[in-house]
Design a protein around this motif. Structure first.
Motif, short mmCIF file in Angstrom:
data_model
loop_
_atom_site.label_atom_id
_atom_site.label_comp_id
_atom_site.label_asym_id
_atom_site.label_seq_id
_atom_site.Cartn_x
_atom_site.Cartn_y
_atom_site.Cartn_z
N LYS A 16 0.83 -1.21 0.00
CA LYS A 16 0.00 0.00 0.00
C LYS A 16 0.86 1.25 0.00
O LYS A 16 0.55 2.23 -0.68
CB LYS A 16 -0.93 0.00 1.21
CG LYS A 16 -2.06 -1.00 1.08
CD LYS A 16 -2.96 -1.01 2.30
CE LYS A 16 -4.05 -2.07 2.16
NZ LYS A 16 -4.87 -2.16 3.36
N ALA A 17 1.96 1.23 0.75
CA ALA A 17 2.85 2.38 0.78
C ALA A 17 3.48 2.60 -0.59
O ALA A 17 3.60 3.75 -1.06
CB ALA A 17 3.94 2.19 1.84
N ARG A 18 3.87 1.50 -1.26
CA ARG A 18 4.44 1.64 -2.60
C ARG A 18 3.40 2.20 -3.57
O ARG A 18 3.71 3.05 -4.40
CB ARG A 18 4.93 0.28 -3.09
CG ARG A 18 6.24 -0.14 -2.47
CD ARG A 18 6.79 -1.42 -3.11
NE ARG A 18 7.85 -1.95 -2.28
CZ ARG A 18 7.79 -3.06 -1.60
NH1 ARG A 18 6.69 -3.80 -1.62
NH2 ARG A 18 8.81 -3.47 -0.88
N GLU A 19 2.17 1.67 -3.47
CA GLU A 19 1.09 2.16 -4.35
C GLU A 19 0.85 3.66 -4.12
O GLU A 19 0.72 4.43 -5.07
CB GLU A 19 -0.20 1.39 -4.10
CG GLU A 19 -0.19 -0.03 -4.60
CD GLU A 19 -1.44 -0.80 -4.21
OE1 GLU A 19 -2.39 -0.17 -3.67
OE2 GLU A 19 -1.47 -2.02 -4.44
N GLU A 20 0.81 4.04 -2.85
CA GLU A 20 0.59 5.46 -2.52
C GLU A 20 1.75 6.31 -3.03
O GLU A 20 1.55 7.39 -3.58
CB GLU A 20 0.41 5.62 -1.00
CG GLU A 20 0.08 7.01 -0.56
CD GLU A 20 -1.27 7.50 -1.03
OE1 GLU A 20 -1.47 8.74 -1.02
OE2 GLU A 20 -2.13 6.70 -1.41
N SER A 21 2.95 5.79 -2.84
CA SER A 21 4.14 6.51 -3.31
C SER A 21 4.10 6.66 -4.83
O SER A 21 4.36 7.75 -5.37
CB SER A 21 5.40 5.76 -2.88
OG SER A 21 6.54 6.32 -3.47
N ASP A 22 3.77 5.56 -5.53
CA ASP A 22 3.67 5.62 -6.99
C ASP A 22 2.58 6.59 -7.43
O ASP A 22 2.77 7.34 -8.40
CB ASP A 22 3.38 4.22 -7.57
CG ASP A 22 4.56 3.27 -7.40
OD1 ASP A 22 5.67 3.77 -7.09
OD2 ASP A 22 4.36 2.04 -7.55
N ARG A 23 1.45 6.59 -6.71
CA ARG A 23 0.37 7.50 -7.05
C ARG A 23 0.81 8.96 -6.85
O ARG A 23 0.55 9.82 -7.70
CB ARG A 23 -0.86 7.20 -6.18
CG ARG A 23 -2.10 8.00 -6.58
CD ARG A 23 -3.22 7.84 -5.58
NE ARG A 23 -2.88 8.38 -4.27
CZ ARG A 23 -2.86 9.67 -3.94
NH1 ARG A 23 -3.14 10.58 -4.83
NH2 ARG A 23 -2.56 10.05 -2.72
N ILE A 24 1.50 9.22 -5.74
CA ILE A 24 1.96 10.59 -5.48
C ILE A 24 2.98 11.01 -6.53
O ILE A 24 2.94 12.15 -7.04
CB ILE A 24 2.55 10.69 -4.05
CG1 ILE A 24 1.42 10.55 -3.02
CG2 ILE A 24 3.30 11.98 -3.85
CD1 ILE A 24 1.91 10.42 -1.59
N ILE A 25 3.89 10.08 -6.89
CA ILE A 25 4.90 10.41 -7.90
C ILE A 25 4.23 10.68 -9.24
O ILE A 25 4.58 11.64 -9.95
CB ILE A 25 5.94 9.28 -8.01
CG1 ILE A 25 6.82 9.28 -6.75
CG2 ILE A 25 6.80 9.42 -9.25
CD1 ILE A 25 7.72 8.07 -6.64
#
Length: 175
Positions: free
Chosen positions: A105-114
């Motif tokens: 989930k953190a990776r997904e959120e990070s990818d979404r923010i990027i």
């Protein structure tokens, strides 16, 4: 006694009548003992032996039961330890699963923010490029007007000149 000594008999031997009475009394006592006392004594002795043997058997049975209970206790303890180890391993596996979920989930959120940042950056870049094109075009037309000496005020001519200038500039920058 004294009379027996005078008659010439042995003073140490009792008279025959006393011996017979003694033997009859001894036989009678022996018969009473063997008929009533010895069977009671044998009965008591047998009861005592049975009680001791029964006590030994009960003690052996109790010892066997205690050993059986001890084995059951050990088996239950081993089973409880196995269950505890399984629960502990399951908890660790669950924790690792939760950890992996949180990381995903953190990776997904990070990818979404990027991705959102890149989109915003691209939009701002496009806006800046548009503004710069307009400004560079205006400056280029003013500069070209001064160099050429003629007025490039005509809008259509100016746009064509600016577009050619920017295209030439981009192609020179690309090389």
């Amino acid at each position: 006694m004294y009379l027996a000594a005078e008659e010439g008999g042995n003073i140490l031997l009792p008279p025959l009548a006393e011996i017979i009475v003694g033997l009859v009394a001894f036989g009678l006592v022996l018969w009473v003992l063997s008929k009533f006392v010895f069977p009671k004594m044998e009965e008591m002795y047998q009861a005592r032996v049975d009680a001791i043997e029964g006590g030994i058997k009960r003690a052996e049975a109790a010892q066997a039961e205690a050993n059986q209970l001890l084995e059951q206790y050990r088996a239950q303890l081993a089973e409880a330890r196995t269950d505890a180890a399984k629960i502990r391993d399951d908890a660790r596996a669950d924790a690792e699963g939760i950890r992996q979920d949180i990381l995903a989930k953190a990776r997904e959120e990070s990818d979404r923010i990027i991705a959102a940042g890149k989109e915003q950056l691209a939009a701002e870049r496009a806006t800046i490029v548009r503004e710069l094109r307009t400004e560079v075009g205006t400056i280029a037309v003013d500069l070209a007007s001064k160099i050429v000496g003629e007025s490039l005020a005509d809008e259509a001519r100016r746009k064509g000149t600016v577009e050619r200038f920017l295209t030439d500039l981009e192609s020179t920058g690309a090389r």
